[in-house]
Design a protein around this motif. Structure first.
Motif, PDB file in Angstrom:
ATOM      1  N   VAL A   1      -2.546   5.562   2.925  1.00 36.92           N
ATOM      2  CA  VAL A   1      -3.919   5.410   2.448  1.00 36.92           C
ATOM      3  C   VAL A   1      -4.538   6.774   2.164  1.00 36.92           C
ATOM      4  O   VAL A   1      -5.246   6.961   1.164  1.00 36.92           O
ATOM      5  N   LEU A   2      -4.270   7.757   3.023  1.00 34.07           N
ATOM      6  CA  LEU A   2      -4.798   9.107   2.801  1.00 34.07           C
ATOM      7  C   LEU A   2      -4.237   9.706   1.512  1.00 34.07           C
ATOM      8  O   LEU A   2      -4.956  10.369   0.754  1.00 34.07           O
ATOM      9  N   VAL A   3      -2.956   9.465   1.250  1.00 32.97           N
ATOM     10  CA  VAL A   3      -2.351   9.947   0.006  1.00 32.97           C
ATOM     11  C   VAL A   3      -3.001   9.266  -1.187  1.00 32.97           C
ATOM     12  O   VAL A   3      -3.286   9.898  -2.215  1.00 32.97           O
TER      13      VAL A   3
ATOM     14  N   ILE B   1       2.342   5.339   9.387  1.00 29.26           N
ATOM     15  CA  ILE B   1       2.790   5.331   7.992  1.00 29.26           C
ATOM     16  C   ILE B   1       1.709   4.757   7.080  1.00 29.26           C
ATOM     17  O   ILE B   1       1.438   5.281   5.996  1.00 29.26           O
ATOM     18  N   ILE B   2       1.054   3.676   7.519  1.00 30.28           N
ATOM     19  CA  ILE B   2      -0.006   3.058   6.724  1.00 30.28           C
ATOM     20  C   ILE B   2      -1.169   4.030   6.527  1.00 30.28           C
ATOM     21  O   ILE B   2      -1.690   4.198   5.415  1.00 30.28           O
TER      22      ILE B   2
ATOM     23  N   ILE C   1       0.828  -1.214   0.000  1.00 28.75           N
ATOM     24  CA  ILE C   1       0.000   0.000   0.000  1.00 28.75           C
ATOM     25  C   ILE C   1       0.856   1.255   0.000  1.00 28.75           C
ATOM     26  O   ILE C   1       0.636   2.171  -0.793  1.00 28.75           O
ATOM     27  N   ILE C   2       1.846   1.306   0.889  1.00 28.05           N
ATOM     28  CA  ILE C   2       2.663   2.524   0.934  1.00 28.05           C
ATOM     29  C   ILE C   2       3.529   2.640  -0.316  1.00 28.05           C
ATOM     30  O   ILE C   2       3.982   3.726  -0.669  1.00 28.05           O
ATOM     31  N   GLY C   3       3.713   1.521  -1.011  1.00 27.20           N
ATOM     32  CA  GLY C   3       4.461   1.555  -2.263  1.00 27.20           C
ATOM     33  C   GLY C   3       3.653   2.082  -3.430  1.00 27.20           C
ATOM     34  O   GLY C   3       4.205   2.397  -4.478  1.00 27.20           O
TER      35      GLY C   3
ATOM     36  N   VAL D   1      -6.455   9.440  -6.004  1.00 27.47           N
ATOM     37  CA  VAL D   1      -7.565   8.856  -6.739  1.00 27.47           C
ATOM     38  C   VAL D   1      -8.612   9.930  -7.047  1.00 27.47           C
ATOM     39  O   VAL D   1      -9.158  10.018  -8.146  1.00 27.47           O
ATOM     40  N   ARG D   2      -8.897  10.787  -6.073  1.00 24.25           N
ATOM     41  CA  ARG D   2      -9.857  11.869  -6.293  1.00 24.25           C
ATOM     42  C   ARG D   2      -9.361  12.833  -7.371  1.00 24.25           C
ATOM     43  O   ARG D   2     -10.150  13.429  -8.094  1.00 24.25           O
TER      44      ARG D   2
END
Length: 345
Positions: free
Chosen positions: A333-335, A328-329, A281-283, A340-341
């Motif tokens: 996810v927020l990024v 970090i996770i 995910i962070i990748g 995506v938006r």
């Protein structure tokens, strides 16, 4: 009035087997740009961590043996993460990877298996991993089970079977040809063999995901499974192959863990599923599917392992480490939601 032949309507052209447009409209240049920025950001984070480690523990952290240890530890979970990246890119999830690693490691280190030496241990670890992946794939692709439920059931079953096989005891490996691979004498130009295996799996994973029809189908299924089906892709078979691939990576990781620890334990692979998902995910791999990056996942693994190493060298509590990992996770996810938006994915 009869329409001229030259103006007669043409029959629609059948859709090619190219992947459907991604959820955000399929703007490939933007995807590539954001991927490059994301990878550079992760490299910046990794560089900052190295700087922190070098400042807080210059002698210990920058020691060659410690850097070799970091890369070796990253190799095992890294191989699992490569398989997880494919699964998540397709819109699935695999919560059983840690348990499969445990089961494969204990099955491959029984006394009966060790009688067949190096080949027997490697073969058993890979077969057990692929077998568990086959069960997951059949249940999900052809049984219609939700990936979360199917792999959760496998997690419980594999852990239970691993405990049954070992009776809660550690199985010591006595095959010297396996143990020798963990010794400095086998290092190639100072690089441990496990790191070379990880590098090989990473390169193959990148080529498969980015340069083959299999990779394009994986992205297509994750982006829009129905559109992929209409484009001629056998979605069920593709999902089966992906869980087989995840199981194969678990089997390889189990063998690597056997080399690293010199034993098989039912507690092996504990929380690997969370670490692999978090690293992917962070990748930059979308949890909803449709986009995956092997390079980003590998950088994510290196970030997490480096954090663990710095915390251990500074004698910080594991609770603080878990809090940092969770933060970090959440940030990653927020990024993702923000990009995506804005049309990225």
């Amino acid at each position: 009035m009869t329409q001229p032949a030259s103006e007669a309507p043409q029959a629609p052209t059948p859709p090619a087997e190219a992947p459907p447009a991604t959820k955000g409209g399929g703007r490939r240049p933007a995807l590539g740009l954001h991927a490059d920025v994301r990878n550079l950001s992760l490299l910046g984070v990794l560089a900052a961590l190295v700087l922190v480690g070098g400042i807080t523990q210059p002698d210990a952290f920058l020691d060659v043996s410690n850097l070799q240890l970091v890369l070796t530890q990253a190799s095992v979970i890294g191989v699992v993460t490569v398989g997880m990246t494919f699964v998540i890119t397709s819109g699935g999830i695999d919560l059983s990877v840690g348990a499969i690693v445990a089961l494969a490691s204990v099955w491959a280190t029984t006394l009966a298996t060790q009688e067949y030496g190096f080949t027997g241990i490697l073969f058993t670890a890979v077969v057990v991993g692929v077998g568990c992946g086959l069960v997951n794939g059949v249940l999900i692709a052809y049984g219609g089970m939700v990936p979360f439920i199917a792999t959760l059931a496998m997690l419980a079953s594999a852990r239970g079977l691993a405990l049954y096989l070992t009776d809660g005891k550690t199985q010591i490996v006595t095959v010297n040809s396996v143990l020798d691979l963990g010794l400095p004498a086998t290092y190639v130009l100072g690089i441990p063999p496990l790191v070379l295996v990880f590098a090989g799996v990473t390169v193959i994973g990148w080529l498969v995901l980015n340069r083959t029809t299999f990779g394009r189908r994986t992205v297509a299924v994750g982006g829009n499974a129905e559109a992929a089906r209409l484009a001629g892709i056998d979605v069920r078979r593709q999902r089966l192959y992906l869980y087989l691939l995840s199981g194969l990576c678990c089997g390889i990781a189990a063998f690597m863990l056997i080399i690293l620890s010199g034993s098989g334990q039912n507690t092996n692979g504990n929380l690997y599923e969370l670490d692999a998902i978090a690293a992917a995910i962070i990748g930059g791999t979308l949890l909803s599917g449709g986009r995956g990056t092997i390079v980003g996942s590998v950088l994510g693994v290196l970030v997490f392992i480096t954090i663990q190493n710095i915390f251990a060298l500074n004698n910080l509590e594991s609770a603080v480490q878990q809090i940092a990992k969770g933060a970090i996770i959440v940030a990653a996810v927020l990024v993702q939601r923000s990009t995506v938006r804005n049309g990225d994915g």
